[in-house]
Design a protein around this motif. Structure first.
Motif, mmCIF file in Angstrom:
data_model
loop_
_atom_site.group_PDB
_atom_site.id
_atom_site.type_symbol
_atom_site.label_atom_id
_atom_site.label_comp_id
_atom_site.label_asym_id
_atom_site.label_seq_id
_atom_site.Cartn_x
_atom_site.Cartn_y
_atom_site.Cartn_z
ATOM 1 N N VAL A 48 0.838 -1.206 0.000
ATOM 2 C CA VAL A 48 0.000 0.000 0.000
ATOM 3 C C VAL A 48 0.873 1.257 0.000
ATOM 4 N N ILE A 49 1.946 1.218 0.795
ATOM 5 C CA ILE A 49 2.840 2.379 0.870
ATOM 6 C C ILE A 49 3.521 2.627 -0.475
ATOM 7 N N HIS A 50 4.038 1.554 -1.096
ATOM 8 C CA HIS A 50 4.679 1.705 -2.411
ATOM 9 C C HIS A 50 3.677 2.209 -3.448
ATOM 10 N N HIS A 51 2.456 1.693 -3.375
ATOM 11 C CA HIS A 51 1.418 2.125 -4.317
ATOM 12 C C HIS A 51 1.129 3.606 -4.121
ATOM 13 N N ASP A 52 1.035 4.024 -2.863
ATOM 14 C CA ASP A 52 0.759 5.424 -2.562
ATOM 15 C C ASP A 52 1.882 6.328 -3.066
ATOM 16 N N GLN A 53 3.109 5.793 -3.090
ATOM 17 C CA GLN A 53 4.268 6.564 -3.553
ATOM 18 C C GLN A 53 4.485 6.448 -5.057
ATOM 19 N N GLY A 54 3.577 5.707 -5.729
ATOM 20 C CA GLY A 54 3.641 5.602 -7.183
ATOM 21 C C GLY A 54 4.593 4.549 -7.705
ATOM 22 N N ASP A 55 5.115 3.704 -6.801
ATOM 23 C CA ASP A 55 6.042 2.652 -7.224
ATOM 24 C C ASP A 55 5.241 1.356 -7.421
ATOM 25 N N LEU A 56 4.599 1.228 -8.575
ATOM 26 C CA LEU A 56 3.710 0.093 -8.815
ATOM 27 C C LEU A 56 4.436 -1.253 -8.879
ATOM 28 N N PRO A 57 5.624 -1.347 -9.494
ATOM 29 C CA PRO A 57 6.309 -2.647 -9.515
ATOM 30 C C PRO A 57 6.602 -3.182 -8.111
ATOM 31 N N ARG A 58 7.056 -2.320 -7.208
ATOM 32 C CA ARG A 58 7.343 -2.773 -5.843
ATOM 33 C C ARG A 58 6.054 -3.052 -5.076
ATOM 34 N N ALA A 59 4.996 -2.296 -5.379
ATOM 35 C CA ALA A 59 3.701 -2.566 -4.755
ATOM 36 C C ALA A 59 3.213 -3.950 -5.160
ATOM 37 N N GLN A 60 3.298 -4.239 -6.464
ATOM 38 C CA GLN A 60 2.910 -5.561 -6.959
ATOM 39 C C GLN A 60 3.707 -6.669 -6.271
ATOM 40 N N GLU A 61 4.995 -6.454 -6.155
ATOM 41 C CA GLU A 61 5.882 -7.442 -5.529
ATOM 42 C C GLU A 61 5.458 -7.736 -4.091
ATOM 43 N N GLN A 62 5.097 -6.694 -3.347
ATOM 44 C CA GLN A 62 4.719 -6.876 -1.949
ATOM 45 C C GLN A 62 3.337 -7.521 -1.805
ATOM 46 N N PHE A 63 2.389 -7.144 -2.646
ATOM 47 C CA PHE A 63 1.061 -7.760 -2.578
ATOM 48 C C PHE A 63 1.145 -9.251 -2.929
ATOM 49 N N GLU A 64 1.965 -9.569 -3.926
ATOM 50 C CA GLU A 64 2.153 -10.973 -4.296
ATOM 51 C C GLU A 64 2.814 -11.753 -3.160
ATOM 52 N N ALA A 65 3.754 -11.115 -2.465
ATOM 53 C CA ALA A 65 4.391 -11.770 -1.314
ATOM 54 C C ALA A 65 3.371 -12.042 -0.217
ATOM 55 N N ALA A 66 2.461 -11.105 -0.002
ATOM 56 C CA ALA A 66 1.414 -11.296 1.005
ATOM 57 C C ALA A 66 0.532 -12.488 0.654
ATOM 58 N N LEU A 67 0.213 -12.628 -0.629
ATOM 59 C CA LEU A 67 -0.667 -13.713 -1.062
ATOM 60 C C LEU A 67 0.040 -15.062 -1.105
ATOM 61 N N ARG A 68 1.361 -15.062 -1.206
ATOM 62 C CA ARG A 68 2.079 -16.335 -1.095
ATOM 63 C C ARG A 68 1.969 -16.864 0.336
ATOM 64 N N ILE A 69 1.896 -15.967 1.298
ATOM 65 C CA ILE A 69 1.752 -16.360 2.704
ATOM 66 C C ILE A 69 0.307 -16.750 2.990
ATOM 67 N N ASN A 70 -0.633 -15.936 2.516
ATOM 68 C CA ASN A 70 -2.057 -16.210 2.734
ATOM 69 C C ASN A 70 -2.827 -15.954 1.436
ATOM 70 N N PRO A 71 -3.055 -17.005 0.641
ATOM 71 C CA PRO A 71 -3.733 -16.837 -0.647
ATOM 72 C C PRO A 71 -5.153 -16.298 -0.536
ATOM 73 N N ASN A 72 -5.746 -16.325 0.656
ATOM 74 C CA ASN A 72 -7.120 -15.858 0.828
ATOM 75 C C ASN A 72 -7.204 -14.504 1.528
ATOM 76 N N TYR A 73 -6.125 -13.748 1.540
ATOM 77 C CA TYR A 73 -6.070 -12.447 2.203
ATOM 78 C C TYR A 73 -6.838 -11.446 1.337
ATOM 79 N N THR A 74 -8.081 -11.175 1.735
ATOM 80 C CA THR A 74 -8.985 -10.373 0.903
ATOM 81 C C THR A 74 -8.412 -9.013 0.550
ATOM 82 N N GLU A 75 -7.894 -8.297 1.540
ATOM 83 C CA GLU A 75 -7.389 -6.948 1.291
ATOM 84 C C GLU A 75 -6.237 -6.962 0.291
ATOM 85 N N ALA A 76 -5.341 -7.938 0.425
ATOM 86 C CA ALA A 76 -4.214 -8.030 -0.504
ATOM 87 C C ALA A 76 -4.685 -8.391 -1.903
#
Length: 246
Positions: A48-76
């Motif tokens: 969310v922080i990277h997205h807010d700062q306009g860094d979409l590639p790093r935002a994508q990377e972090q959201f994907e990392a969150a979903l690797r830990i919990n594939p059902n994480y609704t917010e992610a």
């Protein structure tokens, strides 16, 4: 996760809630760099922080990392869907939304993401302490046991439960908690010291001495290990004073 890491994560979440993203980012990255894993919300907040700062590639990377830990994480899932749409990965965004619509609820503790389990476990621990502070030892033990049932790898809580069980004269159960703490985290010195005390009370002096000496090998300045070894009749050399200029 040790106490310092837990405190850092708590502060990071507080800054994040207040939208103090620069401060939150610094602390969250420190948590990740310290080796903490298994917390999907850490990566989601960074995303969310990277997205807010306009860094979409790093935002994508972090959201994907969150979903690797919990594939059902609704917010992610929702955050990654938005990010995929913004970078033109429309098919991937559509698949994520389809997955979200198909997921089934799971209200068992095992179905909770690690962050949620940890949060509830710590709440039980706080209630346990409240019971303990007013002298209700039985209630404290019940609540601390609930915390351990949720997060058995929180070795600090196991030691606290062991101490409560010792006070309640439930020594075998206390010993089990200390043993589990040492098994899960062999370098947690407080657990080894408490286990040594339990062994000494049970007439298992040689085993107690082994534990305390193991602590001293890793931490020559441990006053507790040194004291208990002396109480057990062991000869313990004083630590060498620091060399000038060291």
């Amino acid at each position: 996760m040790d106490d310092q890491q837990r405190n850092t994560l708590t502060k990071a979440r507080e800054h994040y809630k207040r939208k103090e993203f620069d401060r939150a980012k610094l602390l969250l990255e420190r948590v990740v760099e310290s080796g903490v894993t298994g917390f999907a919300d850490v990566h989601n907040m960074l995303g969310v922080i990277h997205h807010d700062q306009g860094d979409l590639p790093r935002a994508q990377e972090q959201f994907e990392a969150a979903l690797r830990i919990n594939p059902n994480y609704t917010e992610a899932i929702l955050n990654l869907t938005v990010t995929y749409n913004e970078i033109g990965r429309y098919d991937d965004a559509r698949r994520l939304m389809e997955h979200l619509g198909q997921r089934k609820g799971d209200d068992t503790p095992e179905g909770l993401e690690p962050y949620a389990r940890g949060k509830i476990a710590n709440l039980h621990a706080e209630v346990a302490q409240a019971y303990y502070d007013v002298g209700m030892l039985a209630g404290a033990i019940i609540e601390m046991t609930k915390a351990i049932d949720l997060c058995g790898d929180f070795v600090d809580l196991r030691v606290r439960l062991g101490n409560m069980l010792t006070e309640a004269q439930r020594v075998p159960e206390a010993t089990h908690q200390y043993e589990e703490a040492v098994r899960i985290k062999p370098d947690y010195h407080q657990a080894k010291i408490q286990l040594g005390i339990a062994y000494l009370k049970a007439g298992r002096k040689p085993e107690a001495i082994v534990l305390w000496r193991a602590v001293l090998e890793k931490d020559a300045g441990s006053r507790s290990a040194r004291m208990y070894l002396r109480l057990a009749g062991e000869k313990v050399e004083n630590p060498e004073p620091p060399k000038p200029g060291a």
